[in-house]
Design a protein around this motif. Structure first.
Motif, mmCIF file in Angstrom:
data_model
loop_
_atom_site.group_PDB
_atom_site.id
_atom_site.type_symbol
_atom_site.label_atom_id
_atom_site.label_comp_id
_atom_site.label_asym_id
_atom_site.label_seq_id
_atom_site.Cartn_x
_atom_site.Cartn_y
_atom_site.Cartn_z
ATOM 1 N N LEU A 66 0.889 -1.168 0.000
ATOM 2 C CA LEU A 66 0.000 0.000 0.000
ATOM 3 C C LEU A 66 0.926 1.216 0.000
ATOM 4 O O LEU A 66 1.611 1.484 0.985
ATOM 5 N N LYS B 97 -2.742 6.017 3.890
ATOM 6 C CA LYS B 97 -2.357 4.603 4.080
ATOM 7 C C LYS B 97 -2.641 4.136 5.509
ATOM 8 O O LYS B 97 -3.253 3.096 5.735
ATOM 9 N N SER B 98 -2.176 4.921 6.476
ATOM 10 C CA SER B 98 -2.375 4.516 7.878
ATOM 11 C C SER B 98 -3.846 4.572 8.279
ATOM 12 O O SER B 98 -4.276 3.810 9.141
ATOM 13 N N MET C 192 -5.224 1.340 7.243
ATOM 14 C CA MET C 192 -4.798 0.317 8.218
ATOM 15 C C MET C 192 -5.616 0.440 9.506
ATOM 16 O O MET C 192 -6.033 -0.562 10.085
ATOM 17 N N ASP D 225 2.490 -1.813 9.063
ATOM 18 C CA ASP D 225 2.412 -0.381 8.802
ATOM 19 C C ASP D 225 3.815 0.227 8.917
ATOM 20 O O ASP D 225 4.331 0.394 10.015
ATOM 21 N N GLU D 226 4.401 0.518 7.775
ATOM 22 C CA GLU D 226 5.757 1.080 7.703
ATOM 23 C C GLU D 226 6.702 0.369 8.672
ATOM 24 O O GLU D 226 7.288 0.994 9.570
ATOM 25 N N ASN E 132 2.227 -1.577 4.291
ATOM 26 C CA ASN E 132 2.014 -0.150 4.091
ATOM 27 C C ASN E 132 3.373 0.547 4.114
ATOM 28 O O ASN E 132 4.105 0.423 5.086
#
Lengths: 296, 281
Positions: free
Chosen positions: A35, A43-44, A47, A157-158, A189
């Motif tokens: 993503l 993006k977050s 999530m 997430d990252e 992500n």
């Protein structure tokens, strides 16, 4: 059936900014999907909605057939997640942190936990307080907690933010191993193009809350053939291509539909008196795709 | 049910692993030691006057539970309130601020269940702290006066001055400590409710303390006499009422019912606010 289904997500923050505008995509079992998007692209938020931490204004997320919005516990039983920065209780050991988090899932198998801790190579420090952990160790512990108890899918997430180059490489190899050896489905992500390019099968690109691309990561198993023309007569080349119902972009790149081959177009270019300096197959990078979308 | 107990146990262990949780215990030990030292050094003339004025023998009623009660009733509300609001004000707001809440809620647990686990942990802390204060004060009293003697139950604001033998007195002392534990849960509930709001943990603690002190100040103002039933500190006095020779049970039960209803209301308001929040940095 898709393992993750994100349908028509719309979210507006109080300040009035539309964080997500009808975003939808799906992730099939066994896929690694990236993503992508700039900071603040949403993006977050996607999530957060997938984990039930952010309430969407419209739309919903289904995980393994369960709606996160109406059957949160059943949906979240299918996944493990690292959402935003991994925050552990620094006054507890790594092991105590894992135990406390797993108690919320209603599952604790000590042998399984030991196996996962070894898998993420944290077995030497698992009994130390997490306050003494390096950033890389915290990320590994975050991965361990996400892998307990045996999820079908990981939402990351990252996950490589703040890791050193060695840490990033290790992390990448580990994620690929999870997919290859354990058939894990992963939604990653990230705003790092290289990371997505090296790890993901498909990617979804968000821009200012809108989905602008969903498809195979360039160079991964796609059938499209592209050639790039280098010539002082690019404009004439564009006219010749148009006659063949092909579109040449500003860089002289032409996408050929199957079964058309490169020499067919080359012959047409030469016959059309275009001075061809080079005509070479062109492999599109994710960066080119991303920047191309940005220019649109 | 077993799963809920496991989750609650994990939450309690987390709370007990934090050094700041023990601040309250330490502060009370210091206070109790200081007060008893003063009583010992300066002599118990004040007690002597109080007890002999009632026509009783001072040596009989200058005992561990008598000393402990005075320490206990005087300090639990104000000093105890600080530590209870500190813990309950932190329990959600601090976890959210530190990012722990996002880790917890990435798990298959509902917000209601998570908050209930956290609330019950605060309740356990409140009961534990009040019991610790009650029994540490009693032990210190024992160190000064030794075992045995009667129990002089003196709560001037409720007009209670009763004398009991050792056995009855201990029963009354236990009842008072349990009642005070239960009534202090309301202070914790206020802190918890504020902790669920999108504010800093310190703001939740200060907010709860302010609520408690404003309520307390209003209770002590004459013109609030007709409205005192609206103040939770008025109902908290039920803890002292059990020390009367003939406790007014209907009043005590009504006060505890009001406090219970307030606790439930504070919890549900806190949950409602927290449930509607988007948890994202």
């Amino acid at each position: 059936m898709a393992l993750l289904e994100i349908q028509h997500l719309t979210k507006q923050w109080k300040a009035g900014k539309l964080a997500l505008d009808d975003v939808g995509f799906s992730v099939q079992a066994g896929e690694i999907v990236g993503l992508l998007g700039h900071n603040g692209a949403g993006k977050s938020t996607v999530m957060g909605i997938m984990l039930g931490m952010v309430h969407p204004d419209k739309g919903q997320v289904n995980i393994g057939g369960y709606s996160v919005q109406t059957q949160r516990a059943a949906a979240l039983r299918q996944i493990g997640a690292i959402y935003e920065a991994a925050a552990f209780y620094d006054y507890l050991t790594g092991w105590q942190n894992l135990k406390a988090l797993c108690s919320l899932s209603g599952y604790w198998d000590e042998a399984e936990a030991r196996r996962i801790v070894k898998l993420v190579q944290l077995h030497d420090r698992i009994d130390a307080k997490t306050g003494t952990y390096s950033h890389g160790m915290r990320q590994r512990l975050a991965l361990a907690q996400a892998l307990l108890p045996q999820p079908k899918c990981l939402l990351l997430d990252e996950p490589t933010d703040g890791l050193d180059p060695e840490g990033i490489t290790e992390f990448r190899e580990f994620i690929l191993r999870l997919r290859d050896e354990f058939g894990m489905t992963i939604l990653l992500n990230s705003h790092l193009l290289g990371e997505v390019e090296q790890m993901c099968d498909r990617c979804v690109i968000l821009r200012e809350g809108k989905k602008v691309f969903e498809g195979i990561v360039p160079g991964r198993g796609e059938n499209k053939v592209r050639f790039q023309l280098t010539s002082p007569d690019v404009q004439e080349g564009r006219v010749v291509c148009a006659r063949l119902e092909l579109k040449m972009d500003r860089e002289g790149i032409v996408e050929l539909p199957p079964p058309m081959e490169g020499h067919t177009v080359l012959r047409a270019l030469v016959e059309g008196n275009v001075r061809v300096e080079s005509w070479q197959p062109h492999k599109q990078s994710l960066e080119e795709l991303y920047l191309g979308l940005r220019r649109r | 049910m077993f799963l809920f107990f496991q989750q609650w146990r994990a939450e309690c262990l987390k709370l007990l692993a934090r050094k700041r949780t023990y601040l309250g215990f330490g502060a009370f030990l210091a206070l109790e030691a200081a007060v008893l030292a003063l009583v010992h050094i300066k002599g118990a003339t004040h007690f002597k006057t109080l007890i002999t004025r009632q026509g009783q023998v001072f040596d009989e009623y200058y005992s561990a539970p008598t000393l402990a009660l005075i320490l206990f009733m005087a300090s639990v509300f104000l000093l105890g309130g600080i530590y209870m609001t500190l813990v309950s004000g932190d329990i959600v707001a601090k976890e959210n601020e530190d990012g722990h809440m996002r880790m917890l809620l990435a798990r298959p647990i509902s917000r209601f269940r998570l908050l209930l686990v956290k609330y019950l942990t605060c309740v356990a802390y409140t009961v534990l702290l009040v019991q610790f204060i009650a029994w540490s004060a009693f032990l210190m009293g024992l160190a000064v006066t030794g075992w045995g003697g009667g129990f002089f139950a003196f709560v001037p604001e409720l007009g209670i001055a009763a004398f009991y033998d050792w056995q009855t007195g201990m029963g009354k002392y236990i009842a008072a400590s349990v009642s005070l534990s239960l009534s202090m849960i309301t202070v914790t509930s206020i802190g918890f409710m504020l902790s669920c709001m999108p504010i800093k943990p310190a703001a939740a603690t200060i907010g709860a303390l302010s609520y408690m002190l404003i309520d307390f100040i209003l209770r002590n103002m004459g013109f609030m006499e007709d409205y005192k039933h609206l103040l939770f500190t008025h109902h908290m006095q039920a803890a002292g009422r059990v020390l009367a020779e003939e406790p007014a049970w209907p009043v005590i039960i009504r006060s505890f019912a009001v406090l219970g209803a307030m606790n439930l209301t504070f919890f549900l308001i806190g949950f409602g606010i927290f449930d509607s929040r988007d948890l994202k940095s």
